[in-house]
Design an enzyme around this catalytic site. Structure first.
Site, PDB file in Angstrom:
ATOM      1  N   GLU A  41      -5.792   4.504   5.694  1.00  0.00           N
ATOM      2  CA  GLU A  41      -5.421   4.240   4.299  1.00  0.00           C
ATOM      3  C   GLU A  41      -5.817   5.425   3.383  1.00  0.00           C
ATOM      4  O   GLU A  41      -4.979   5.924   2.642  1.00  0.00           O
ATOM      5  CB  GLU A  41      -6.071   2.905   3.905  1.00  0.00           C
ATOM      6  CG  GLU A  41      -6.030   2.493   2.478  1.00  0.00           C
ATOM      7  CD  GLU A  41      -4.656   2.476   1.865  1.00  0.00           C
ATOM      8  OE1 GLU A  41      -3.652   2.389   2.571  1.00  0.00           O
ATOM      9  OE2 GLU A  41      -4.596   2.606   0.631  1.00  0.00           O
TER      10      GLU A  41
ATOM     11  N   ARG B 216       0.825  -1.225   0.000  1.00  0.00           N
ATOM     12  CA  ARG B 216       0.000   0.000   0.000  1.00  0.00           C
ATOM     13  C   ARG B 216       0.857   1.272   0.000  1.00  0.00           C
ATOM     14  O   ARG B 216       0.507   2.267   0.635  1.00  0.00           O
ATOM     15  CB  ARG B 216      -0.942   0.039   1.209  1.00  0.00           C
ATOM     16  CG  ARG B 216      -2.017  -1.033   1.221  1.00  0.00           C
ATOM     17  CD  ARG B 216      -3.011  -0.824   0.099  1.00  0.00           C
ATOM     18  NE  ARG B 216      -4.233  -1.602   0.285  1.00  0.00           N
ATOM     19  CZ  ARG B 216      -4.411  -2.844  -0.144  1.00  0.00           C
ATOM     20  NH1 ARG B 216      -3.456  -3.475  -0.769  1.00  0.00           N
ATOM     21  NH2 ARG B 216      -5.575  -3.459   0.053  1.00  0.00           N
TER      22      ARG B 216
ATOM     23  N   SER C 153     -10.891  -0.542   2.451  1.00  0.00           N
ATOM     24  CA  SER C 153     -10.220  -0.677   3.750  1.00  0.00           C
ATOM     25  C   SER C 153      -9.876   0.719   4.271  1.00  0.00           C
ATOM     26  O   SER C 153      -9.196   1.475   3.582  1.00  0.00           O
ATOM     27  CB  SER C 153      -8.920  -1.463   3.607  1.00  0.00           C
ATOM     28  OG  SER C 153      -9.175  -2.747   3.118  1.00  0.00           O
TER      29      SER C 153
HETATM   30  N1  EPU Z   1     -11.470 -10.551   9.854  1.00  0.00           N
HETATM   31  C1  EPU Z   1     -12.078 -10.320  11.060  1.00  0.00           C
HETATM   32  N2  EPU Z   1     -13.173  -9.504  11.084  1.00  0.00           N
HETATM   33  C2  EPU Z   1     -13.672  -8.925   9.964  1.00  0.00           C
HETATM   34  C3  EPU Z   1     -13.056  -9.185   8.727  1.00  0.00           C
HETATM   35  C4  EPU Z   1     -11.925  -9.992   8.695  1.00  0.00           C
HETATM   36  O1  EPU Z   1     -11.653 -10.832  12.098  1.00  0.00           O
HETATM   37  O2  EPU Z   1     -14.666  -8.187  10.088  1.00  0.00           O
HETATM   38  C5  EPU Z   1     -10.279 -11.402   9.806  1.00  0.00           C
HETATM   39  C6  EPU Z   1     -10.532 -12.549   8.840  1.00  0.00           C
HETATM   40  O3  EPU Z   1     -10.959 -13.663   9.561  1.00  0.00           O
HETATM   41  C7  EPU Z   1      -9.223 -12.765   8.182  1.00  0.00           C
HETATM   42  C8  EPU Z   1      -8.449 -11.496   8.383  1.00  0.00           C
HETATM   43  O4  EPU Z   1      -9.211 -10.657   9.249  1.00  0.00           O
HETATM   44  O5  EPU Z   1      -8.519 -13.797   8.795  1.00  0.00           O
HETATM   45  C9  EPU Z   1      -8.146 -10.790   7.070  1.00  0.00           C
HETATM   46  O6  EPU Z   1      -9.382 -10.452   6.428  1.00  0.00           O
HETATM   47  P1  EPU Z   1      -9.521 -10.381   4.840  1.00  0.00           P
HETATM   48  O7  EPU Z   1      -9.034 -11.637   4.238  1.00  0.00           O
HETATM   49  O8  EPU Z   1     -10.927  -9.957   4.531  1.00  0.00           O
HETATM   50  O9  EPU Z   1      -8.484  -9.286   4.394  1.00  0.00           O
HETATM   51  P2  EPU Z   1      -8.036  -7.894   5.011  1.00  0.00           P
HETATM   52  O10 EPU Z   1      -6.630  -8.046   5.480  1.00  0.00           O
HETATM   53  O11 EPU Z   1      -9.031  -7.405   5.991  1.00  0.00           O
HETATM   54  C10 EPU Z   1      -7.007  -7.026   2.764  1.00  0.00           C
HETATM   55  C11 EPU Z   1      -7.053  -5.765   1.961  1.00  0.00           C
HETATM   56  C12 EPU Z   1      -8.329  -5.703   1.140  1.00  0.00           C
HETATM   57  C13 EPU Z   1      -8.351  -6.902   0.213  1.00  0.00           C
HETATM   58  C14 EPU Z   1      -8.304  -8.184   1.067  1.00  0.00           C
HETATM   59  C15 EPU Z   1      -8.195  -9.422   0.217  1.00  0.00           C
HETATM   60  C16 EPU Z   1      -5.758  -4.148   3.237  1.00  0.00           C
HETATM   61  C17 EPU Z   1      -5.776  -2.908   4.074  1.00  0.00           C
HETATM   62  N3  EPU Z   1      -6.952  -4.615   2.846  1.00  0.00           N
HETATM   63  O12 EPU Z   1      -8.073  -6.953   3.697  1.00  0.00           O
HETATM   64  O13 EPU Z   1      -8.257  -4.523   0.333  1.00  0.00           O
HETATM   65  O14 EPU Z   1      -9.536  -6.922  -0.581  1.00  0.00           O
HETATM   66  O15 EPU Z   1      -7.116  -8.143   1.913  1.00  0.00           O
HETATM   67  O16 EPU Z   1      -6.919  -9.482  -0.336  1.00  0.00           O
HETATM   68  O17 EPU Z   1      -4.675  -4.655   2.946  1.00  0.00           O
HETATM   69  C18 EPU Z   1      -8.914  -2.249   0.122  1.00  0.00           C
HETATM   70  O18 EPU Z   1      -7.726  -1.966   0.127  1.00  0.00           O
HETATM   71  O19 EPU Z   1      -9.802  -1.365   0.020  1.00  0.00           O
HETATM   72  C19 EPU Z   1      -9.325  -3.652   0.286  1.00  0.00           C
HETATM   73  C20 EPU Z   1     -10.600  -4.009   0.393  1.00  0.00           C
END
Ligand code: EPU
Length: 343
Positions: free
Chosen positions: A336, A168, A241
């Site tokens: 972000e 990012r 995000s």
């Molecule tokens: N989780 C929770 N609670 C929630 C959502 C998720 O505990 O409400 C846990 C999930 O269980 C999971 C972990 O958090 O183990 C990670 O969640 P997720 O796979 O949804 O990914 P993220 O790290 O929250 C990142 C990106 C997203 C991207 C997804 C998929 C960042 C800041 N965000 O989210 O990017 O779509 O991975 O690759 O790196 C964006 O930048 O706008 C965006 C949506």
């Protein structure tokens, strides 16, 4: 005052930012060429109007109205260069819609950006934060970026390594205001293996032979996964995000794991990325609503604008979340989206 007719005054930006914040621009212009961009920047400096380059407005919070000149990049261009047996270079104008480009490349049988389907915003904004999802980042396929260097007034080409991409992050964030991205070149391939290891995608394609999938199948899978978890900004305004996943030292990660055995994150060789969504969720924020704004009920990392929330509502909520996470886990979340405009 020099006032070329193209420059509009007091323009409503509500439909130009994905959080749907009802801010206004004192001055506004939409540009479709390098010449028009130069002219707009010259006008801004003659009028002492601070320029703001706007793409899809999907990574911005308007804290209030913008008193300078908003320059909307609208140069659309798609063409193929250096098409050989397996690879091809896709040349894109900064004003192209990112998701449309993903579907266009996938439909043409090219691989490399299919995991980035449905990410809102424009092509020109994509390198700034090195957009990423499901194990793929823009830097994996980006060949070079052309940009107007405002220090010299010349158009420059920055190769992938000169963009200094990381999670990012890029040179465009480190030197804000210096470069205005005009063109992006991606190197795509017909044969590179798909990246399907990310848990949600692996579950979606469970049991399917990756050799039988097309880039369009993968893009459609990504869209289905995203639609299950992330709100569509056209239905429920949001900026994706709202916080980055914090990167911590490995010993911090291990001690967090001891205290919270089910903590979510991605440990690497010398640091770990903690899932900010998990931290926020643990603090009880998921699904929270405070009148006009709230936290999405399926992804705690996404702040949403339920009805006519303004930038101050969103930033106040973000601040409460940040303080809670810091008090409970000792981790400072970094926002972000960028904040622009004044209350
Ligand atoms: N989780 C929770 N609670 C929630 C959502 C998720 O505990 O409400 C846990 C999930 O269980 C999971 C972990 O958090 O183990 C990670 O969640 P997720 O796979 O949804 O990914 P993220 O790290 O929250 C990142 C990106 C997203 C991207 C997804 C998929 C960042 C800041 N965000 O989210 O990017 O779509 O991975 O690759 O790196 C964006 O930048 O706008 C965006 C949506």
């Amino acid at each position: 005052m020099i006032s070329p007719p193209r420059i509009q005054e007091n323009v409503f930006l509500g439909e130009m930012n994905s959080l749907g914040i009802a801010a206004r621009a004192r001055y506004f212009v939409s540009v479709t060429s390098l010449e028009a961009l130069r002219e707009a920047l010259n006008w801004a400096s003659a009028e002492s109007a601070q320029p703001l380059i706007l793409g899809g407005g999907s990574n911005l919070v308007f804290a209030g109205d913008y008193q300078g000149l908003v320059i909307r990049m609208a140069n659309a261009r798609r063409c193929w260069e250096h098409v050989d047996g397996d690879g091809a270079t896709l040349v894109l104008g900064a004003g192209e819609n990112w998701h449309d480009v993903v579907m266009y490349a996938a439909a043409a049988g090219y691989r490399g950006i299919e995991n980035l389907a449905l990410i809102p915003g424009t092509v020109g904004a994509a390198p700034v934060q090195n957009i990423g999802a499901y194990g793929t980042e823009l830097r994996d396929t980006l060949l070079e970026v052309s940009a107007l260097d405002r220090h010299t007034g010349h158009e420059v080409t920055l190769t992938n390594s000169l963009c200094h991409f990381s999670y990012r992050d890029s040179v465009f964030k480190h030197e804000p205001g210096r470069y205005v991205i005009t063109t992006v070149r991606l190197r795509l391939s017909r044969s590179r293996p798909f990246s399907l290891d990310y848990r949600d995608l692996a579950e979606y394609f469970d049991g399917q032979d990756a050799r039988c999938l097309t880039p369009l199948d993968v893009a459609n899978g990504v869209m289905a996964v995203r639609r299950r978890k992330l709100p569509d900004p056209s239905q429920l305004p949001n900026a994706g995000s709202f916080f980055k996943n914090p990167v911590v030292a490995l010993d911090t990660w291990h001690s967090l794991q001891q205290s919270y055995p089910d903590i979510a994150g991605h440990p690497g060789d010398d640091s770990a990325k903690v899932a900010a969504a998990w931290l926020i969720d643990q603090c009880g924020w998921k699904g929270y609503r405070n009148g006009r704004v709230g936290v999405h009920n399926r992804q705690a990392l996404v702040l949403v604008n339920h009805s006519n929330g303004n930038g101050q509502d969103v930033l106040a909520l973000a601040d409460r979340i940040r303080r809670d996470v810091e008090a409970r886990f000792g981790i400072a979340l970094e926002m972000e989206p960028g904040v622009v405009g004044s209350p």
